[in-house]
Design a protein around this motif. Structure first.
Motif, PDB file in Angstrom:
ATOM      1  N   ILE A  32     161.113  62.583  21.092  1.00  9.48           N
ATOM      2  CA  ILE A  32     161.264  62.197  19.678  1.00  9.48           C
ATOM      3  C   ILE A  32     161.470  60.694  19.565  1.00  9.48           C
ATOM      4  O   ILE A  32     160.821  60.023  18.747  1.00  9.48           O
ATOM      5  N   VAL A  33     162.352  60.143  20.406  1.00 13.85           N
ATOM      6  CA  VAL A  33     162.602  58.700  20.381  1.00 13.85           C
ATOM      7  C   VAL A  33     161.330  57.942  20.755  1.00 13.85           C
ATOM      8  O   VAL A  33     160.975  56.940  20.123  1.00 13.85           O
ATOM      9  N   ALA A  34     160.593  58.432  21.754  1.00  8.66           N
ATOM     10  CA  ALA A  34     159.350  57.767  22.163  1.00  8.66           C
ATOM     11  C   ALA A  34     158.315  57.806  21.039  1.00  8.66           C
ATOM     12  O   ALA A  34     157.623  56.808  20.792  1.00  8.66           O
ATOM     13  N   LEU A  35     158.209  58.929  20.334  1.00  7.84           N
ATOM     14  CA  LEU A  35     157.270  59.033  19.208  1.00  7.84           C
ATOM     15  C   LEU A  35     157.635  58.072  18.082  1.00  7.84           C
ATOM     16  O   LEU A  35     156.766  57.422  17.495  1.00  7.84           O
ATOM     17  N   VAL A  36     158.917  57.989  17.767  1.00  4.60           N
ATOM     18  CA  VAL A  36     159.362  57.093  16.691  1.00  4.60           C
ATOM     19  C   VAL A  36     159.091  55.642  17.060  1.00  4.60           C
ATOM     20  O   VAL A  36     158.574  54.860  16.247  1.00  4.60           O
ATOM     21  N   VAL A  37     159.376  55.268  18.300  1.00  5.32           N
ATOM     22  CA  VAL A  37     159.136  53.891  18.738  1.00  5.32           C
ATOM     23  C   VAL A  37     157.642  53.603  18.784  1.00  5.32           C
ATOM     24  O   VAL A  37     157.182  52.543  18.342  1.00  5.32           O
ATOM     25  N   LEU A  38     156.853  54.548  19.291  1.00 10.57           N
ATOM     26  CA  LEU A  38     155.410  54.353  19.380  1.00 10.57           C
ATOM     27  C   LEU A  38     154.766  54.217  17.999  1.00 10.57           C
ATOM     28  O   LEU A  38     153.930  53.326  17.784  1.00 10.57           O
ATOM     29  N   THR A  39     155.149  55.062  17.052  1.00  6.12           N
ATOM     30  CA  THR A  39     154.580  54.938  15.703  1.00  6.12           C
ATOM     31  C   THR A  39     155.002  53.637  15.046  1.00  6.12           C
ATOM     32  O   THR A  39     154.220  53.024  14.310  1.00  6.12           O
ATOM     33  N   GLY A  40     156.229  53.185  15.326  1.00  7.04           N
ATOM     34  CA  GLY A  40     156.672  51.903  14.782  1.00  7.04           C
ATOM     35  C   GLY A  40     155.875  50.741  15.341  1.00  7.04           C
ATOM     36  O   GLY A  40     155.456  49.844  14.604  1.00  7.04           O
ATOM     37  N   LEU A  41     155.623  50.753  16.661  1.00  3.07           N
ATOM     38  CA  LEU A  41     154.850  49.677  17.282  1.00  3.07           C
ATOM     39  C   LEU A  41     153.393  49.674  16.816  1.00  3.07           C
ATOM     40  O   LEU A  41     152.838  48.621  16.475  1.00  3.07           O
ATOM     41  N   LEU A  42     152.778  50.852  16.791  1.00  4.89           N
ATOM     42  CA  LEU A  42     151.395  50.928  16.310  1.00  4.89           C
ATOM     43  C   LEU A  42     151.293  50.516  14.841  1.00  4.89           C
ATOM     44  O   LEU A  42     150.333  49.848  14.439  1.00  4.89           O
ATOM     45  N   GLY A  43     152.268  50.914  14.061  1.00  4.90           N
ATOM     46  CA  GLY A  43     152.273  50.540  12.651  1.00  4.90           C
ATOM     47  C   GLY A  43     152.413  49.047  12.454  1.00  4.90           C
ATOM     48  O   GLY A  43     151.745  48.456  11.594  1.00  4.90           O
ATOM     49  N   MET A  44     153.264  48.408  13.265  1.00  2.00           N
ATOM     50  CA  MET A  44     153.443  46.963  13.125  1.00  2.00           C
ATOM     51  C   MET A  44     152.184  46.212  13.537  1.00  2.00           C
ATOM     52  O   MET A  44     151.835  45.188  12.942  1.00  2.00           O
ATOM     53  N   LEU A  45     151.467  46.726  14.550  1.00  2.00           N
ATOM     54  CA  LEU A  45     150.182  46.104  14.902  1.00  2.00           C
ATOM     55  C   LEU A  45     149.172  46.248  13.764  1.00  2.00           C
ATOM     56  O   LEU A  45     148.417  45.320  13.466  1.00  2.00           O
ATOM     57  N   ALA A  46     149.170  47.406  13.118  1.00  2.00           N
ATOM     58  CA  ALA A  46     148.267  47.612  11.982  1.00  2.00           C
ATOM     59  C   ALA A  46     148.644  46.717  10.803  1.00  2.00           C
ATOM     60  O   ALA A  46     147.771  46.158  10.130  1.00  2.00           O
ATOM     61  N   VAL A  47     149.946  46.555  10.544  1.00  2.00           N
ATOM     62  CA  VAL A  47     150.402  45.674   9.457  1.00  2.00           C
ATOM     63  C   VAL A  47     149.991  44.239   9.745  1.00  2.00           C
ATOM     64  O   VAL A  47     149.532  43.518   8.850  1.00  2.00           O
ATOM     65  N   ARG A  48     150.132  43.836  10.985  1.00  2.00           N
ATOM     66  CA  ARG A  48     149.761  42.467  11.358  1.00  2.00           C
ATOM     67  C   ARG A  48     148.263  42.231  11.137  1.00  2.00           C
ATOM     68  O   ARG A  48     147.861  41.213  10.578  1.00  2.00           O
ATOM     69  N   ALA A  49     147.433  43.172  11.570  1.00  2.00           N
ATOM     70  CA  ALA A  49     145.983  43.022  11.404  1.00  2.00           C
ATOM     71  C   ALA A  49     145.604  43.025   9.920  1.00  2.00           C
ATOM     72  O   ALA A  49     144.798  42.192   9.469  1.00  2.00           O
ATOM     73  N   GLU A  50     146.162  43.950   9.151  1.00  2.00           N
ATOM     74  CA  GLU A  50     145.848  44.007   7.719  1.00  2.00           C
ATOM     75  C   GLU A  50     146.409  42.786   6.989  1.00  2.00           C
ATOM     76  O   GLU A  50     145.817  42.317   6.011  1.00  2.00           O
ATOM     77  N   GLY A  51     147.531  42.267   7.434  1.00  2.08           N
ATOM     78  CA  GLY A  51     148.094  41.059   6.829  1.00  2.08           C
ATOM     79  C   GLY A  51     147.195  39.861   7.020  1.00  2.08           C
ATOM     80  O   GLY A  51     146.991  39.061   6.093  1.00  2.08           O
ATOM     81  N   ARG A  52     146.628  39.733   8.217  1.00  2.00           N
ATOM     82  CA  ARG A  52     145.689  38.634   8.470  1.00  2.00           C
ATOM     83  C   ARG A  52     144.433  38.788   7.606  1.00  2.00           C
ATOM     84  O   ARG A  52     143.927  37.815   7.057  1.00  2.00           O
ATOM     85  N   HIS A  53     143.955  40.018   7.505  1.00  2.00           N
ATOM     86  CA  HIS A  53     142.772  40.276   6.675  1.00  2.00           C
ATOM     87  C   HIS A  53     143.060  39.953   5.208  1.00  2.00           C
ATOM     88  O   HIS A  53     142.236  39.337   4.516  1.00  2.00           O
ATOM     89  N   THR A  54     144.229  40.331   4.726  1.00  2.00           N
ATOM     90  CA  THR A  54     144.615  40.054   3.336  1.00  2.00           C
ATOM     91  C   THR A  54     144.773  38.559   3.107  1.00  2.00           C
ATOM     92  O   THR A  54     144.373  38.038   2.054  1.00  2.00           O
ATOM     93  N   LEU A  55     145.326  37.852   4.085  1.00  2.00           N
ATOM     94  CA  LEU A  55     145.466  36.402   3.959  1.00  2.00           C
ATOM     95  C   LEU A  55     144.101  35.727   3.873  1.00  2.00           C
ATOM     96  O   LEU A  55     143.903  34.807   3.070  1.00  2.00           O
ATOM     97  N   ARG A  56     143.124  36.189   4.662  1.00  2.00           N
ATOM     98  CA  ARG A  56     141.764  35.639   4.563  1.00  2.00           C
ATOM     99  C   ARG A  56     141.157  35.930   3.197  1.00  2.00           C
ATOM    100  O   ARG A  56     140.469  35.078   2.616  1.00  2.00           O
ATOM    101  N   ARG A  57     141.417  37.124   2.645  1.00  2.00           N
ATOM    102  CA  ARG A  57     140.899  37.453   1.312  1.00  2.00           C
ATOM    103  C   ARG A  57     141.538  36.570   0.237  1.00  2.00           C
ATOM    104  O   ARG A  57     140.876  36.162  -0.724  1.00  2.00           O
ATOM    105  N   ILE A  58     142.817  36.261   0.389  1.00  2.00           N
ATOM    106  CA  ILE A  58     143.497  35.357  -0.550  1.00  2.00           C
ATOM    107  C   ILE A  58     142.848  33.975  -0.492  1.00  2.00           C
ATOM    108  O   ILE A  58     142.558  33.360  -1.526  1.00  2.00           O
ATOM    109  N   GLN A  59     142.604  33.479   0.710  1.00  2.00           N
ATOM    110  CA  GLN A  59     141.994  32.157   0.862  1.00  2.00           C
ATOM    111  C   GLN A  59     140.590  32.118   0.278  1.00  2.00           C
ATOM    112  O   GLN A  59     140.208  31.140  -0.376  1.00  2.00           O
ATOM    113  N   ARG A  60     139.807  33.188   0.465  1.00  2.00           N
ATOM    114  CA  ARG A  60     138.459  33.241  -0.110  1.00  2.00           C
ATOM    115  C   ARG A  60     138.510  33.268  -1.633  1.00  2.00           C
ATOM    116  O   ARG A  60     137.709  32.617  -2.296  1.00  2.00           O
TER     117      ARG A  60
END
Length: 190
Positions: A32-60
């Motif tokens: 359970i602890v491993a699943l919670v940590v893994l989903t948190g890490l994968l989610g933060m990587l997804a947030v980072r990627a989508e944040g960069r994409h959103t920042l590029r859209r703002i600049q455009r």
């Protein structure tokens, strides 16, 4: 609306705790602890990627000279997604992933804009932000124009007004007469 939002935000940790306790009956606590940590890490990587994409859209959008309204709302939703994904639990991770992925985030963005952003902007600017500005007459609670009538002359004060009772007030002939009293030194009384 604020009370419902607060109640919903308080309900999420309760559901998380109940789901973690219920899942402990089926799974080992280490898993359970491993699943919670893994989903948190994968989610933060997804947030980072989508944040960069959103920042590029703002600049455009800014380079084109367009206001980046959708992109800014997306940025706020991504910040909320990061907070949900950092909070341990399966329900918060699920809500965070809903806010991270573009197909669900676009639906949530439309709802947020319709029920929160646009009404607040109208309230703060008196309608100037969205173009809901009254240019003729006085708005009433029921959405009809009162006071001056419409440009076609089919409503408003006067005998041709089609509004209900209370639209016009007859003040009578003596309504604008001013009486002077000798005691108050020329001041009028009504």
């Amino acid at each position: 609306m604020a009370k419902r939002l607060i109640a919903g935000l308080l309900l999420i940790p309760l559901l998380d705790a109940l789901l973690l306790v219920a899942s402990s009956a089926f799974l080992d606590w280490r898993l359970i602890v491993a699943l919670v940590v893994l989903t948190g890490l994968l989610g933060m990587l997804a947030v980072r990627a989508e944040g960069r994409h959103t920042l590029r859209r703002i600049q455009r959008s800014l380079a084109r000279g367009d206001p980046p309204t959708d992109e800014l709302v997306d940025g706020g939703l991504l910040i909320a997604a990061g907070a949900f994904l950092l909070t341990p639990g399966f329900v918060t991770d699920f809500v965070g992933f809903l806010l991270v992925f573009p197909p669900t985030r676009h639906v949530i963005r439309r709802v947020v804009k319709k029920y929160y952003v646009v009404p607040r902007m109208d309230e703060w600017t008196g309608g100037f932000a969205t173009g809901n500005v009254y240019t003729f007459g006085f708005p009433s609670d029921d959405g009809r124009d009162r006071g001056m009538g419409s440009m076609t002359g089919d409503s408003g004060p006067g005998p041709s007004g089609s509004g209900g009772a209370g639209d016009t007030v007859d003040l009578g002939e003596d309504a604008y007469d001013v009486d002077f009293d000798d005691e108050d030194d020329g001041r009028s009384k009504a």
